[in-house]
Structures are given as structure tokens and as C-alpha cells.
Design a protein around this motif. Structure first.
Motif, PDB file in Angstrom:
ATOM      1  N   LEU A   1      21.721   1.192  -6.684  1.00  0.00           N
ATOM      2  CA  LEU A   1      22.541   2.335  -5.739  1.00  0.00           C
ATOM      3  C   LEU A   1      22.709   4.042  -6.318  1.00  0.00           C
ATOM      4  O   LEU A   1      22.324   4.043  -7.242  1.00  0.00           O
ATOM      5  N   PHE A   2      22.036   4.904  -5.810  1.00  0.00           N
ATOM      6  CA  PHE A   2      22.161   6.135  -5.722  1.00  0.00           C
ATOM      7  C   PHE A   2      23.103   7.404  -5.251  1.00  0.00           C
ATOM      8  O   PHE A   2      24.006   6.866  -4.533  1.00  0.00           O
ATOM      9  N   GLY A   3      23.332   7.983  -5.707  1.00  0.00           N
ATOM     10  CA  GLY A   3      24.588   8.995  -5.073  1.00  0.00           C
ATOM     11  C   GLY A   3      26.060   8.637  -6.375  1.00  0.00           C
ATOM     12  O   GLY A   3      26.044   7.626  -7.281  1.00  0.00           O
ATOM     13  N   THR A   4      27.347   9.337  -5.904  1.00  0.00           N
ATOM     14  CA  THR A   4      28.164   9.859  -6.791  1.00  0.00           C
ATOM     15  C   THR A   4      29.599   8.530  -5.381  1.00  0.00           C
ATOM     16  O   THR A   4      30.394   7.748  -5.863  1.00  0.00           O
ATOM     17  N   THR A   5      29.061   7.946  -4.741  1.00  0.00           N
ATOM     18  CA  THR A   5      30.091   7.357  -3.281  1.00  0.00           C
ATOM     19  C   THR A   5      30.269   5.872  -3.922  1.00  0.00           C
ATOM     20  O   THR A   5      30.971   5.803  -4.303  1.00  0.00           O
ATOM     21  N   GLY A   6      28.840   5.371  -4.708  1.00  0.00           N
ATOM     22  CA  GLY A   6      28.335   3.791  -4.753  1.00  0.00           C
ATOM     23  C   GLY A   6      29.317   3.979  -6.194  1.00  0.00           C
ATOM     24  O   GLY A   6      29.231   2.913  -6.616  1.00  0.00           O
ATOM     25  N   SER A   7      30.106   4.593  -6.703  1.00  0.00           N
ATOM     26  CA  SER A   7      30.377   4.528  -8.434  1.00  0.00           C
ATOM     27  C   SER A   7      31.177   3.964  -8.732  1.00  0.00           C
ATOM     28  O   SER A   7      30.882   2.534  -9.770  1.00  0.00           O
ATOM     29  N   GLY A   8      32.101   4.229  -8.302  1.00  0.00           N
ATOM     30  CA  GLY A   8      32.934   3.050  -8.146  1.00  0.00           C
ATOM     31  C   GLY A   8      32.832   1.596  -8.262  1.00  0.00           C
ATOM     32  O   GLY A   8      33.110  -0.010  -8.430  1.00  0.00           O
ATOM     33  N   ALA A   9      32.147   1.151  -6.875  1.00  0.00           N
ATOM     34  CA  ALA A   9      32.143   0.094  -6.012  1.00  0.00           C
ATOM     35  C   ALA A   9      30.332  -0.332  -7.229  1.00  0.00           C
ATOM     36  O   ALA A   9      30.430  -1.909  -7.559  1.00  0.00           O
TER      37      ALA A   9
END
Length: 254
Positions: A227-235
């Protein structure tokens, strides 16, 4: 199929989010979640490139704050939300806005509990610095792979296209599909996903695939997912998914 990645992405994520909340004894706390859409300037700062989706107004960063810690999620949906963590855990996740609130809140809680510390979008020169590191990341971890990029991010796509001989870029924005941008042909994520996965060695997907509910197919694919970016950070932190976001900053209250 990769071990441990069968079934619904969201069903696994919901279990892990609830477990994290319970372990930190936050479920019964009167935690207020305030979600508001950031302006492009607040999200990105002053960037040299002007072709990021945030600057075109089609998507915004929704930001949630939980006990002083911030979490973010890209979304095309509009609206604000205020409630408790109990309210967020109970969201039915039936539309993009609910999923964005859920994911931004999850990211904030994961940051607050120390599960991650790089969950706020980079600013100013950050996106370009990130792109410069992407090529080395894939060479180090995957050699010279056939990369399937899901979600067009111009700086990353250009850097990977210039370095690797086989990079396929898929997107859902009709304005991008069929266009050649920075030397990269952008194809339809709705039409070409299965064939593209079969012809690739690694998937490089935006976390926005979580908010728009297209994540299951790529999560359950037989090739590695990054994954890239901040949206998927927690997942990524809760489900053990590799994530590339070297210039993101910490959303925790210091």
C-alpha cells in the motif's frame, strides 16, 4: 492465494480495530471524533507539481482527531462527522463517506496507541522526495518486478515508469483512463484488474482502494501487495501489509 489473506478485508479490519480499541480501554471512553475535509493547501502545502488529485478538487483528505492524534483518508465524499469511537465502530460502512470516517478514525487511534507514527500526508517537497525513494524500495525488496500500480499518483508513476520496464497503471477516474501522462498509459481499474494482476509480480495500491471498497480483489490476490499513502496506514499496521510512505509525518499529539 497468500496465506492469511482469504475472506473479506473489512471483516478482518473491523475485528482488529475493535481489538485495538478494547486493548486500550477506549470503547467506553467519551472520545470525540471530529472529521472535516482539509483544503488542498492544508493537506499538501506548497508543491512544485500541480497534477496531484488533491489539487484538482476531485478528492480531499478527510481528517479525524481522536484524543489529540490525527488520522487521514482520501475520499471523494463530502461531509463532517462528530461522535464517539463506539459510534464509529458501529458504522455500517455502506458508502464512501462512512468508510472514510472509519478509516481516518482507525488511523488516528492507531497513531494514538503507538501502532504507527507516519500517518499524516507529507507536504511541500515530500511527494517528490517520496517518488525518488520508490525505485530503490522496489529494487531492494522485489528486484526488477512487473509492477501493477492501482491509483494514479503522478510522481510515483513517473518514477517507476522511468526505472522499470513493466509498469501497469490502473485508475477509476474517467478523466485519466486512456490518457498517457508523464509517459504512462493509464488503464481502467474497473475493466482490466484481473488480467493486470495475472500479468504482474507485485501490486502497488493506493489506500483509497479501502475507502472506495475495491480492496478485496487486490488483498486476496496471489501476488504481494504494497500500500502507498496515508489512507492505508492503520490497516497496513493492523493487518501486516507492507506500506510505502517514507515522507509521511506523525499525527500524534506531542
Amino acid at each position: 492465494m497468500k496465506e492469511g489473506r482469504t475472506g473479506s478485508f473489512f471483516s478482518r479490519l473491523q475485528r482488529e480495530f475493535a481489538r485495538m480499541v478494547d486493548e486500550s480501554q477506549l470503547r467506553q471512553a467519551e472520545v470525540k471524533v471530529k472529521a472535516a475535509l482539509l483544503s488542498p493547501e492544508d493537506a499538501l502545502g506548497a508543491t512544485k507539481r500541480q497534477d496531484y488529485v488533491l489539487l484538482k478538487g476531485k478528492e480531499r483528505l478527510l481528517q479525524a482527531t481522536v484524543m489529540g492524534s490525527k488520522g487521514q483518508a482520501f475520499t471523494g465524499a463530502q461531509g463532517d462527522f462528530t461522535g464517539t469511537l463506539e459510534d464509529v465502530l458501529a458504522l455500517p460502512l455502506t458508502d464512501d463517506f462512512q468508510r472514510a470516517v472509519y478509516i481516518a478514525t482507525l488511523n488516528a487511534v492507531a497513531c494514538h496507541t503507538g501502532k504507527l507514527d507516519n500517518n499524516v500526508h507529507c507536504r511541500n517537497d515530500g511527494p517528490e522526495l517520496c517518488a525518488r525513494q520508490a525505485v530503490e524500495y522496489f529494487q531492494k525488496n522485489y528486484g526488477w518486478p512487473r509492477i501493477l500500480m492501482i491509483g494514479y499518483q503522478p510522481a510515483l508513476a513517473e518514477a517507476l515508469h522511468n526505472a522499470f520496464s513493466a509498469v501497469t497503471v490502473l485508475d477509476l477516474d474517467p478523466a485519466n483512463i486512456g490518457q498517457i501522462k508523464n509517459g504512462v498509459l493509464i488503464r481502467s481499474g474497473a475493466d482490466d484488474l484481473g488480467v493486470s494482476i495475472a500479468a504482474s509480480d507485485v501490486i502497488f495500491a493506493t489506500g483509497s482502494t479501502i475507502c472506495n471498497a475495491t480492496i478485496d480483489t487486490i488483498y486476496n490476490a496471489a501476488i504481494p501487495l504494497v500500500l502507498f499513502g496515508t489512507t492505508g496506514s492503520g490497516a497496513a499496521a493492523l493487518l501486516g501489509i507492507p506500506r510505502f510512505c517514507p515522507e509521511a509525518t506523525c499525527g500524534r499529539l506531542t
